[in-house]
Design a protein around this motif. Structure first.
Motif, PDB file in Angstrom:
ATOM      1  N   LEU A   1       0.806  -1.216   0.000  1.00  0.00           N
ATOM      2  CA  LEU A   1       0.000   0.000   0.000  1.00  0.00           C
ATOM      3  C   LEU A   1       0.840   1.268   0.000  1.00  0.00           C
ATOM      4  CD1 LEU A   1      -2.990  -0.887   2.331  1.00  0.00           C
ATOM      5  CD2 LEU A   1      -3.012  -0.425  -0.105  1.00  0.00           C
TER       6      LEU A   1
ATOM      7  N   LEU B   1       3.090   2.161   2.153  1.00  0.00           N
ATOM      8  CA  LEU B   1       3.094   2.714   3.509  1.00  0.00           C
ATOM      9  C   LEU B   1       4.446   2.579   4.189  1.00  0.00           C
ATOM     10  CD1 LEU B   1      -0.330   1.373   4.795  1.00  0.00           C
ATOM     11  CD2 LEU B   1       0.240   3.711   4.195  1.00  0.00           C
TER      12      LEU B   1
ATOM     13  N   LYS C   1       1.729   9.359  -2.201  1.00  0.00           N
ATOM     14  CA  LYS C   1       0.866  10.374  -1.594  1.00  0.00           C
ATOM     15  C   LYS C   1      -0.251  10.783  -2.541  1.00  0.00           C
ATOM     16  CE  LYS C   1       4.285  12.062   1.584  1.00  0.00           C
ATOM     17  NZ  LYS C   1       5.222  13.071   1.991  1.00  0.00           N
TER      18      LYS C   1
ATOM     19  N   ARG D   1      -4.547   6.489  -2.638  1.00  0.00           N
ATOM     20  CA  ARG D   1      -5.479   6.765  -1.538  1.00  0.00           C
ATOM     21  C   ARG D   1      -6.832   6.128  -1.814  1.00  0.00           C
ATOM     22  NH1 ARG D   1      -4.004  12.081  -1.585  1.00  0.00           N
ATOM     23  NH2 ARG D   1      -6.125  12.695  -2.133  1.00  0.00           N
TER      24      ARG D   1
ATOM     25  N   ARG E   1      -6.452   2.499  -0.999  1.00  0.00           N
ATOM     26  CA  ARG E   1      -6.426   2.295   0.456  1.00  0.00           C
ATOM     27  C   ARG E   1      -7.810   2.461   1.062  1.00  0.00           C
ATOM     28  NH1 ARG E   1      -1.641   6.576   1.520  1.00  0.00           N
ATOM     29  NH2 ARG E   1       0.118   5.414   0.667  1.00  0.00           N
TER      30      ARG E   1
END
Lengths: 330, 742
Positions: free
Chosen positions: B73, B75, B105, B110, B113
Motif C-alpha cells: 500500500l 506505507l 501520496k 489513496r 487504500r
C-alpha cells in the motif's frame, strides 16, 4: 469538567496564601529597610537625620512591628480594601503606580504571546514534517540564534534599525506628541508603531523555544502507529497531519500560557530598561533597589498570582482539548 | 474526489483484467537507507494472493514480513522505499494496476487504500488516535470516502461495530480507544478496514498483542467476514499455530525472500526448506509436557541484520544441512512447479553434486530428550512421588490480597479498590517449576511482584523457607528484606526496556553484587565473567552496551543479572513472550539447564499455555485476582476441573491444519468483568457456559481438592479447583484432541 475546575479553584486558595507569605518574606529578607536605604542616600548627599526622626518614621510606617503583624496589615488591606499600601519612594499609593503600568504590560504580554504562537506554529510544523531538509536547518539555526542572543542586544539592534531605516524615534511606547495626549485613533496607531520592537525582542526567545518543543513533539507523534493507520485508511497527508498528530503535539503550546504570563511580566526588565517602556519591570527593579517594600511586594504577588492563574487557564484548556486529561486515562 | 476519476477509468479497464490474480507481487525490492548503508529489507519477493483465499506470511522478526505488507500500500516509512519490482493489483475500478508505480501520496493509491485494500495493524490501541472517539474516527472515513452525512455515518459506524462483534455498539461508538481493551480496539480497526468494502484485507500480526482467548475470537471474526464477503486476506504472523488455523496458502520468509511457499497442508505435512523445518521444530506444541518431550530443538543464532546478508544462500550459517562449497557460494534458484515454490540447493538436482542425496528425509516432529533432561524428569517424578513430599515448600503464599485504591471526585477521595489479588494461596516446592497462567489483567504479574516485594501486598503472608525457618517476606523491611531479596530474584519481560542503555553488560550484571555488597574488584569481574559464560555469552561482551545485542542475547543478560546473587527462587515474568520462536526455544532450554545446574525453583508467569506446558511441573490458573485451579501440569492440561481452564486450553491454536474447524473451541466473550466492581459469587459466571443461575452467582467458590487422587500424590500436590460444579461437569482438556493425531 465543572468538578475539575471547582477542585482546581479550591486548590488555589492555600497556594495563594502560601505565595503571599513567601512574597512578603522575600522582600523582608535583605538586611535593613526603606529607612536604612534613605539614611544611606542622605548621608551620601552629605545630609544627616536625627535618631528621633528615624524612630518616628519607622513607627509611622509600622516597620518596627514583628513580621506577622506587618504581613497581616499588608495582606488584609489588599484582600479587604484592595489597598496595596503606599510606595515610599514615589510617595504615592502602590495601586496608582500599578494602574499606570499594568495595562501596558498586559498589552505587551498578550501581543507578544500571539506573535510567538503565530511564528512558532507554522515553523514548528514545517521543520517537523520536513525534518533534515534545508528549510528545517535554516529554521533550527534561526531558532538557536534566537535563544542565544541576549534580548537587550536584540533590542539595541532593532532600535538602531528602526532609527536608521524607518527614521522612527525610539524608546517608550508613544511618540512625544502623544505621550500625555488623551486616547485617539492617532495615539493607537502610534502605539502600534512602537509596540513591534519590544514584541519582536521579547518574542524571539519564546518563539525559538516553542519551535523546538513543537518540532520534537510532532516528530514523536508522526512516528506513532495511528499515523500509518490513518494513511492506510486513505486520508490525505494534509488531513492526517492537521487532525491527528498535531492535535496531540499542540498540548505543550497550551502549557506555555502558564509560564509565559509571569515570564513576560517580570522577565522583560532589561529590555524595558533599554527601550524605556512604561511597564512593571523597571518599576520592580527600582523598588527592589530602594527596598520600597510595598511596591516590590505587590508586584511579586501579582506575578505569582498570574503564574497560578495562567497554570489554571492552561490546565482548563488542556482538559477541554485532550479527552485523556478530561476523563483521566489510566 | 478520487472516486470520480477512478470510476471513469474503470469503465474501460474492467473488461480486460480478468485472468490476473487479485494481488501479485513480482520481484519486489524495498530498501532502507541506514548508517550502515542501504539495507534491502525485501529482496525480490514474488507472491500471489488469489481471490477469496487467505495467504499467510510467516518468519522470524527481521525477515521483512511487515515491510512486504506495507510495501503493497506504499506505507513504508521514510527512509525506506520500494526500489524495484511491481505490485500488480487487480482493481475493481482502476483495472490491472501497479501500486508500486503510484505516487505514495497521490489520489490513486489513496483511493485503493480507502475502498479496495483494508489494513489492520499489530498494536490496535496505538493505531487509533487517543484524541477522538472510535465513532468519530470511523465516521470520518465514511463521510470522506462514501460521502455520508454525519448522521448516516454514525448509524453506519454503529452497524459496522455491531458486525465485528462489539457488544453495546451504540454506546461504545462514543468511547475513546484508551477506554477499551486491546481486543475491542482490534475489532474497531477491523471495522475501519471493512468500511470501504475491500476486496483484500492485509492483517499485520493482528493478534500478536492479544490474549489467546481474544485471539481465538478475532481469528473467528476474520473467517466469518471472509465467508460473508468473499474477500482475500494477506495475513502476517510469526505464530505457526495461527497459520494452521486460518491459512489456505503459506509463504515462509527469510531475510527478505520467500524461501518456501505452498498450501497450508503441504507446508505442515511436509515442510521442505530447512528453515521451515527449524521453525516447526522450535514451537512447543500442546500435548508435550516437559516430562514427555524434553528439549526443544532450536535454530542456531539469530536472523542477521539486513546489512550483513550472508553470501550464497542467506540461511546457510544457521542451516544444519548446508552443503559445504555450494550453499555459501551461490544463491539457490527458485524452484517453482506452479503449485509450490522452494529456494534450497538440497532440492535442486542441477545444483547438487552426485555425492549429496537430493531432498531431505521426512521431518520427525518429536524431539528426543537429552540425558540432562531425562535426569531432571526422573528427579521431579521421584520428587512428586516421594522425596519432596516431606520437604516443606520453599515458598508459601497465604491469603495474599493486593488492592489499589481508586480516587475520584471533588476532593479526590478514596472511592473504590481495584482488586488485583484476592486471597491468593499457593505453594512452590524446592526444585520445581510452577506455572502461573491467565488472561492479561488476572493478577499474575502483581503476584510475582509481591513475591519479590517490588510491591507490598495489602494483606496476607508470603512465607519463604530458604536455609532456616520460614520467614514472612510480606512483613520484612530494610536490611532483613534486602538479605532475602538476594534469594528471590526476578527476570523481566521486555529485554529492550529492562536494561539500562547507559550501563555496560558488566555493570548491569554486576550491579546486584555491588548493591548487596557481595563482591568487589576482580572477584566481581570473575563472577560476572563466569555468569556470562553460564548463560551462553562470551565474557568479552562485558564492556559492551545493551544496544549492541539482539533480543535473545539481552534476555540472557537479564537472566544473568537475576542469577548472579545465586538465588533459590526465580520469578520469570513472561520471560520469553517478547522473543521469536527460535530464540524463545533457546532461552527456554537455557532456563532448564540452569535449573538443573543450580537447583533453582521457578515461578514461571506466562500467557502462553504451550510454553507453560513444556516447562512447568505444576500450573496455577488465575482469573480476576484469584487462583481458580492448581494441579500437576499433566492434570491441568488433560483433565481440567474449571471451565475457565477448559476455555483457555481450547483457545490455543494448534499447529496442525488438519484439525481446523473441529468446532472444539469454547468462546469466551471479550468483556472481562471490571476488577473494581466484580460480579457476585463465582467471578467467572458472567462468561461461563456452565454457569447456573441461583448457584454460581451466589456464594463465591473456595479452592478445594477434587475427588480424583493420583497414586503417590500427597495432599500438597492435590488437584484443586474453585468451581462449585466441578464434580458434575465433564470438561475437555487437550488430551482427547491430541490423541486424534497420534
Amino acid at each position: 469538567m465543572l468538578t475539575f475546575i471547582g477542585r482546581r479553584l479550591l486548590y488555589m486558595v492555600p497556594t495563594l496564601i502560601l505565595i503571599s507569605i513567601v512574597a512578603f518574606a522575600i522582600i523582608q529578607l535583605p538586611p535593613g529597610d526603606y529607612i536604612t536605604t534613605m539614611i544611606a542616600q542622605m548621608e551620601a548627599d552629605g545630609q544627616s537625620m536625627d535618631a528621633a526622626t528615624i524612630e518616628a518614621l519607622r513607627d509611622r510606617y509600622g516597620l518596627d512591628q514583628p513580621f506577622y503583624v506587618q504581613y497581616w496589615t499588608w495582606i488584609s488591606n489588599i484582600v479587604f480594601h484592595g489597598d496595596f499600601g503606599h510606595s515610599f519612594q514615589w510617595n504615592r499609593p502602590v495601586g496608582y503606580l500599578l494602574g499606570s503600568t499594568l495595562p501596558f504590560t498586559m498589552l505587551l504580554t498578550f501581543s507578544t504571546l500571539l506573535f510567538t504562537w503565530a511564528i512558532a506554529f507554522p515553523i514548528g510544523i514545517f521543520s517537523a514534517v520536513k525534518q533534515y531538509s534545508i528549510g528545517d536547518y535554516v529554521a533550527t539555526t534561526i531558532a538557536f540564534l534566537g535563544v542565544a542572543i541576549p534580548n537587550f542586544l536584540l533590542a539595541l539592534a532593532l532600535m538602531y534599525i528602526a532609527l536608521t531605516v524607518f527614521g522612527q524615534p525610539v524608546g517608550g511606547l508613544f511618540s512625544d506628541e502623544y505621550a500625555s495626549a488623551p486616547w485617539s485613533f492617532g495615539k493607537f496607531l502610534d502605539l502600534l508603531g512602537h509596540l513591534w520592537i519590544p514584541m519582536v525582542v521579547l518574542g524571539t526567545a519564546g518563539t525559538a523555544g516553542l519551535v523546538r518543543v513543537l518540532r520534537a513533539n510532532l516528530l514523536d507523534e508522526l512516528r506513532k502507529p495511528y499515523v500509518v493507520a490513518a494513511r492506510a485508511h486513505g486520508l490525505t497527508e494534509r488531513r492526517i497531519l492537521l487532525k491527528y498528530p498535531l492535535r496531540v503535539a499542540v498540548n505543550p503550546f497550551l502549557s506555555t500560557i502558564g509560564w509565559v504570563l509571569p515570564a513576560l511580566v517580570s522577565g522583560e526588565i532589561i529590555v524595558s530598561q533599554v527601550l524605556s517602556l512604561p511597564t512593571t519591570g523597571p518599576l520592580l527593579l527600582r523598588a527592589l533597589r530602594s527596598q520600597d517594600m510595598y511596591l516590590a511586594g505587590a508586584i511579586i504577588l501579582i506575578v505569582s498570582v498570574l503564574t497560578v492563574v495562567g497554570t489554571l487557564l492552561s490546565d482548563i484548556l488542556l482538559a477541554r482539548l485532550d479527552p485523556r486529561v478530561r476523563l483521566g486515562a489510566r | 474526489m478520487t472516486t470520480e476519476s477512478a470510476t471513469t477509468m474503470a469503465t474501460d479497464a474492467v473488461g480486460d483484467h480478468a485472468g490476473h490474480p487479485l494481488l501479485e507481487l513480482s520481484g519486489l525490492h524495498t530498501q532502507f537507507a541506514t548508517r550502515d548503508g542501504m539495507v534491502q529489507a525485501v529482496h525480490g519477493v514474488d507472491l500471489t494472493v488469489p481471490a477469496g483465499k487467505t495467504v499467510c506470511i510467516v518468519g522470524e522478526s527481521g525477515c521483512g514480513k511487515s515491510v512486504t505488507a506495507r510495501s503493497v500500500l506504499g506505507l513504508v516509512d521514510h527512509p525506506g522505499h520500494v526500489n524495484a519490482g511491481h505490485v500488480w493489483w487487480n482493481s475493481p475500478t482502476l483495472g490491472h494496476v501497479d501500486l508500486a508505480a503510484m505516487d505514495p501520496k497521490g489520489a490513486d493509491i489513496r483511493h485503493v487504500r480507502a475502498q479496495e485494500i483494508g489494513m489492520v495493524f499489530q498494536e490496535p490501541i496505538a493505531s487509533l488516535s487517543p484524541m477522538y472517539t472510535v465513532g468519530a474516527q470511523l465516521g470520518e472515513m465514511l463521510r470522506l470516502h462514501q460521502g455520508m452525512t454525519k448522521q448516516q455515518a454514525r448509524e453506519r459506524a454503529v452497524e459496522l461495530l455491531t458486525r465485528v462483534g462489539i457488544p453495546k455498539a451504540h454506546t461504545r461508538v462514543d468511547a475513546y480507544p484508551w477506554q477499551m481493551s486491546g481486543g475491542m480496539c482490534q475489532r474497531v480497526m477491523i471495522a475501519m478496514a471493512l468500511a470501504g468494502d475491500p476486496t483484500l484485507l492485509i492483517a499485520d500480526e493482528p493478534t500478536t498483542a492479544l490474549d489467546v482467548t481474544i485471539q481465538a475470537r478475532i481469528l473467528d471474526l476474520f473467517r466469518e467476514l471472509q465467508d460473508e464477503t468473499g474477500m482475500s486476506v494477506l495475513f502476517i504472523t510469526h505464530d505457526l499455530g495461527v497459520v494452521a488455523e486460518i491459512a489456505d496458502e503459506v509463504a515462509v520468509m527469510y531475510l527478505g525472500r520467500v524461501v518456501e511457499q505452498g498450501t497450508v497442508e503441504e507446508i505442515f505435512e511436509n515442510p521442505r526448506h530447512p528453515y521451515t523445518r527449524a521453525l516447526m521444530g522450535s514451537i512447543p506444541t500442546l500435548g508435550h509436557t516437559r516430562r514427555s518431550a524434553g528439549r526443544l530443538s532450536t535454530i542456531r543464532g539469530t536472523v542477521p541484520h539486513g546489512a550483513h546478508r550472508p553470501t550464497g544462500c542467506s540461511f546457510h550459517p544457521r542451516c544444519d544441512v548446508a552443503v559445504a562449497g555450494l550453499c555459501e557460494v551461490t544463491a539457490p534458484r527458485t524452484l517453482d512447479d506452479g503449485a509450490s515454490l522452494i529456494e534450497c540447493h538440497r532440492w535442486d538436482p542441477e545444483a547438487l553434486g552426485s555425492e549429496v542425496e537430493l531432498g531431505l528425509p521426512t521431518l520427525r516432529r518429536e524431539a528426543t530428550p537429552t540425558t540432562a533432561e531425562r535426569a531432571h524428569a526422573e528427579n521431579v517424578t521421584s520428587a512428586t512421588g516421594n522425596n519432596l513430599t516431606e520437604s516443606a515448600p520453599l515458598l508459601e503464599v497465604r491469603e495474599v490480597s493486593m488492592r489499589f485504591p481508586v480516587r475520584s471526585g471533588f476532593l479526590n477521595r478514596h472511592r473504590a479498590d481495584v482488586h488485583a489479588l484476592d486471597g491468593v494461596s499457593l505453594s512452590i516446592r524446592p526444585g520445581e517449576t510452577l506455572g502461573l497462567v491467565g488472561e492479561s489483567g488476572c493478577g499474575k504479574t502483581t503476584l510475582g511482584r509481591c513475591i519479590v516485594r517490588a510491591e507490598d501486598p495489602t494483606e496476607g503472608q508470603i512465607l519463604y523457607s530458604g536455609s532456616d525457618d520460614a520467614v514472612d517476606l510480606a512483613g520484612l523491611h530494610g536490611g532483613d528484606l534486602r538479605s532475602h531479596q538476594r534469594e528471590v530474584r526476578m527476570i523481566f519481560q521486555d529485554p529492550f526496556s529492562s536494561l539500562n542503555p547507559r550501563m555496560t553488560l558488566g555493570q548491569i550484571i554486576g550491579e546486584p553484587l555491588v548493591t548487596h555488597r557481595v563482591a568487589t574488584g576482580s572477584e566481581l569481574q570473575d563472577r560476572v565473567a563466569q555468569m556470562l559464560r553460564r548463560v551462553g555469552l562470551s565474557p568479552d561482551y562485558m564492556d559492551r552496551y545493551p544496544h549492541a545485542f539482539s533480543g535473545g542475547q539481552r534476555q540472557r543478560v537479564n537472566i544473568a543479572r537475576a542469577l548472579i546473587l545465586e538465588p533459590k527462587l526465580v520469578v520469570a515474568d513472561e520471560a520469553v513472550s517478547a522473543l521469536d520462536v527460535s530464540v524463545r526455544a533457546q532461552i527456554l532450554n537455557l532456563l532448564q539447564d540452569l535449573q538443573d545446574e543450580l537447583d533453582l525453583t521457578y515461578l514461571f508467569i506466562s500467557h502462553d499455555l504451550s510454553v507453560v506446558q513444556s516447562v512447568c511441573d505444576r500450573v496455577a490458573v488465575m482469573y480476576l485476582g484469584k487462583v481458580v485451579e492448581v494441579a500437576d501440569t499433566q492434570q491441568v492440561f488433560d483433565d481440567p476441573q474449571h471451565p475457565y481452564t477448559e476455555a483457555l486450553l481450547s483457545a490455543v491454536p494448534i499447529a496442525d491444519p488438519a484439525r481446523r474447524g473441529e468446532g472444539r473451541r469454547i468462546r469466551l466473550s471479550d468483556d472481562l468483568p471490571d476488577p473494581i466492581d466484580r460480579p457476585a459469587g463465582c467471578f467467572f459466571h458472567t462468561r461461563c457456559r456452565h454457569a447456573v443461575a441461583g448457584l454460581c452467582d451466589g456464594a463465591p467458590p473456595a479452592l478445594v481438592p477434587t475427588a480424583d487422587v493420583v497414586d503417590g500424590q500427597d495432599d500438597f500436590g492435590r488437584h484443586r479447583t474453585a468451581c462449585l460444579r466441578h464434580s458434575e461437569l465433564e470438561l475437555t482438556g487437550i488430551a482427547g484432541t491430541q490423541e486424534a493425531d497420534r
